[in-house]
Design a protein around this motif. Structure first.
Motif, PDB file in Angstrom:
ATOM      1  N   TYR A  12      79.076  67.034  34.284  1.00 33.34           N
ATOM      2  CA  TYR A  12      78.012  65.927  34.367  1.00 33.34           C
ATOM      3  C   TYR A  12      78.485  65.615  35.889  1.00 33.34           C
ATOM      4  O   TYR A  12      77.114  65.155  36.675  1.00 33.34           O
ATOM      5  CB  TYR A  12      78.454  64.844  33.657  1.00 33.34           C
ATOM      6  CG  TYR A  12      77.786  63.718  33.944  1.00 33.34           C
ATOM      7  CD1 TYR A  12      76.560  63.156  33.890  1.00 33.34           C
ATOM      8  CD2 TYR A  12      78.678  62.862  34.637  1.00 33.34           C
ATOM      9  CE1 TYR A  12      76.003  61.836  34.409  1.00 33.34           C
ATOM     10  CE2 TYR A  12      78.400  61.499  35.247  1.00 33.34           C
ATOM     11  CZ  TYR A  12      76.875  60.948  34.955  1.00 33.34           C
ATOM     12  OH  TYR A  12      76.224  59.893  35.645  1.00 33.34           O
ATOM     13  N   LEU A  13      79.580  65.497  36.335  1.00 32.25           N
ATOM     14  CA  LEU A  13      79.688  64.761  37.680  1.00 32.25           C
ATOM     15  C   LEU A  13      79.054  66.060  38.753  1.00 32.25           C
ATOM     16  O   LEU A  13      78.392  65.580  39.680  1.00 32.25           O
ATOM     17  CB  LEU A  13      81.432  64.709  38.057  1.00 32.25           C
ATOM     18  CG  LEU A  13      81.610  63.485  37.392  1.00 32.25           C
ATOM     19  CD1 LEU A  13      83.329  63.212  37.429  1.00 32.25           C
ATOM     20  CD2 LEU A  13      81.161  62.127  37.919  1.00 32.25           C
ATOM     21  N   VAL A  14      79.441  67.207  38.305  1.00 31.09           N
ATOM     22  CA  VAL A  14      78.827  68.268  39.193  1.00 31.09           C
ATOM     23  C   VAL A  14      77.523  68.253  39.367  1.00 31.09           C
ATOM     24  O   VAL A  14      76.912  68.159  40.590  1.00 31.09           O
ATOM     25  CB  VAL A  14      79.400  69.494  39.060  1.00 31.09           C
ATOM     26  CG1 VAL A  14      78.730  70.932  39.770  1.00 31.09           C
ATOM     27  CG2 VAL A  14      80.958  69.978  39.401  1.00 31.09           C
ATOM     28  N   LEU A  15      76.907  68.160  38.178  1.00 36.71           N
ATOM     29  CA  LEU A  15      75.391  68.014  38.169  1.00 36.71           C
ATOM     30  C   LEU A  15      74.857  66.657  39.094  1.00 36.71           C
ATOM     31  O   LEU A  15      73.718  66.881  39.914  1.00 36.71           O
ATOM     32  CB  LEU A  15      74.697  68.179  36.903  1.00 36.71           C
ATOM     33  CG  LEU A  15      74.666  69.210  36.084  1.00 36.71           C
ATOM     34  CD1 LEU A  15      74.400  69.063  34.608  1.00 36.71           C
ATOM     35  CD2 LEU A  15      73.507  70.229  36.793  1.00 36.71           C
ATOM     36  N   PHE A  16      75.436  65.594  38.507  1.00 38.13           N
ATOM     37  CA  PHE A  16      75.058  64.326  39.194  1.00 38.13           C
ATOM     38  C   PHE A  16      75.046  64.638  40.796  1.00 38.13           C
ATOM     39  O   PHE A  16      74.240  64.264  41.552  1.00 38.13           O
ATOM     40  CB  PHE A  16      75.973  63.091  38.869  1.00 38.13           C
ATOM     41  CG  PHE A  16      75.714  61.968  39.668  1.00 38.13           C
ATOM     42  CD1 PHE A  16      74.596  61.350  38.980  1.00 38.13           C
ATOM     43  CD2 PHE A  16      76.693  61.514  40.583  1.00 38.13           C
ATOM     44  CE1 PHE A  16      74.611  60.187  39.823  1.00 38.13           C
ATOM     45  CE2 PHE A  16      76.246  60.336  41.247  1.00 38.13           C
ATOM     46  CZ  PHE A  16      75.116  59.494  40.933  1.00 38.13           C
ATOM     47  N   LEU A  17      76.375  65.149  41.289  1.00 37.54           N
ATOM     48  CA  LEU A  17      76.314  65.169  42.949  1.00 37.54           C
ATOM     49  C   LEU A  17      75.193  66.042  43.459  1.00 37.54           C
ATOM     50  O   LEU A  17      74.604  65.857  44.693  1.00 37.54           O
ATOM     51  CB  LEU A  17      77.712  65.866  43.228  1.00 37.54           C
ATOM     52  CG  LEU A  17      79.026  64.809  43.007  1.00 37.54           C
ATOM     53  CD1 LEU A  17      80.184  65.479  43.145  1.00 37.54           C
ATOM     54  CD2 LEU A  17      78.652  63.542  44.074  1.00 37.54           C
ATOM     55  N   LEU A  18      74.893  67.117  42.883  1.00 41.71           N
ATOM     56  CA  LEU A  18      74.299  68.129  43.182  1.00 41.71           C
ATOM     57  C   LEU A  18      72.625  67.685  43.084  1.00 41.71           C
ATOM     58  O   LEU A  18      72.015  67.661  44.243  1.00 41.71           O
ATOM     59  CB  LEU A  18      73.918  69.434  42.456  1.00 41.71           C
ATOM     60  CG  LEU A  18      75.157  70.466  42.413  1.00 41.71           C
ATOM     61  CD1 LEU A  18      75.160  71.618  41.324  1.00 41.71           C
ATOM     62  CD2 LEU A  18      75.001  71.016  44.055  1.00 41.71           C
ATOM     63  N   LEU A  19      72.471  67.039  42.071  1.00 42.21           N
ATOM     64  CA  LEU A  19      71.106  66.456  42.156  1.00 42.21           C
ATOM     65  C   LEU A  19      70.877  64.922  43.078  1.00 42.21           C
ATOM     66  O   LEU A  19      69.848  64.616  43.309  1.00 42.21           O
ATOM     67  CB  LEU A  19      70.791  65.660  40.445  1.00 42.21           C
ATOM     68  CG  LEU A  19      70.501  66.834  39.581  1.00 42.21           C
ATOM     69  CD1 LEU A  19      70.767  66.347  38.086  1.00 42.21           C
ATOM     70  CD2 LEU A  19      69.148  67.526  39.875  1.00 42.21           C
TER      71      LEU A  19
END
Length: 133
Positions: A12-19
């Motif tokens: 979730y955190l990785v996706l959040f940071l990418l998005l």
């Protein structure tokens, strides 16, 4: 459950940071949480609650999306609170999201165990009670 939760939170955190690099925080939160919620429900269904096969998977995903809505409310509320502060930024967003995700994880576990996957465990509980009688 804990291992699935940790993996889901990291994803979730990785996706959040990418998005977050090309969209707003609320949109990044929604998409990252939705993607990881589907994976989380699938993994918990199999690994935590031992349910295999396709029977009931659609219902479990639907119920998981209702649980997702609660998590979305918590994380969106945390982001809204951070954005209402005069000194907000990415580090504060991440901190608020991690704390909101911890709260959502507790709610998620209780709902998955007591509601979403309850019917799977119910016969075993009933038969144990019958044996004691």
């Amino acid at each position: 459950f804990a291992a699935v939760g940790v993996a889901s939170t990291i994803a979730y955190l990785v996706l959040f940071l990418l998005l977050r690099t090309f969209t707003g925080a609320q949109t990044a939160n929604l998409v990252a949480l939705l993607v990881t919620a589907i994976g989380n429900t699938t993994l918990n269904r199999r690994l935590t609650f031992g349910i295999r096969g396709r029977k009931g998977s659609g219902l479990h995903q639907f119920q998981g999306l209702i649980v997702f809505g609660i998590g979305l409310g918590l994380t969106s509320g945390a982001l809204a609170f951070v954005h209402s502060l005069s000194a907000s930024g990415l580090p504060l967003e991440i901190t608020a999201l991690v704390l909101a995700n911890l709260a959502a994880t507790v709610v998620r576990f209780l709902l998955l165990r007591g509601w979403v996957f309850r019917s799977r465990r119910q016969p075993a509980i009933e038969s144990a009670v019958e044996r004691e009688s």
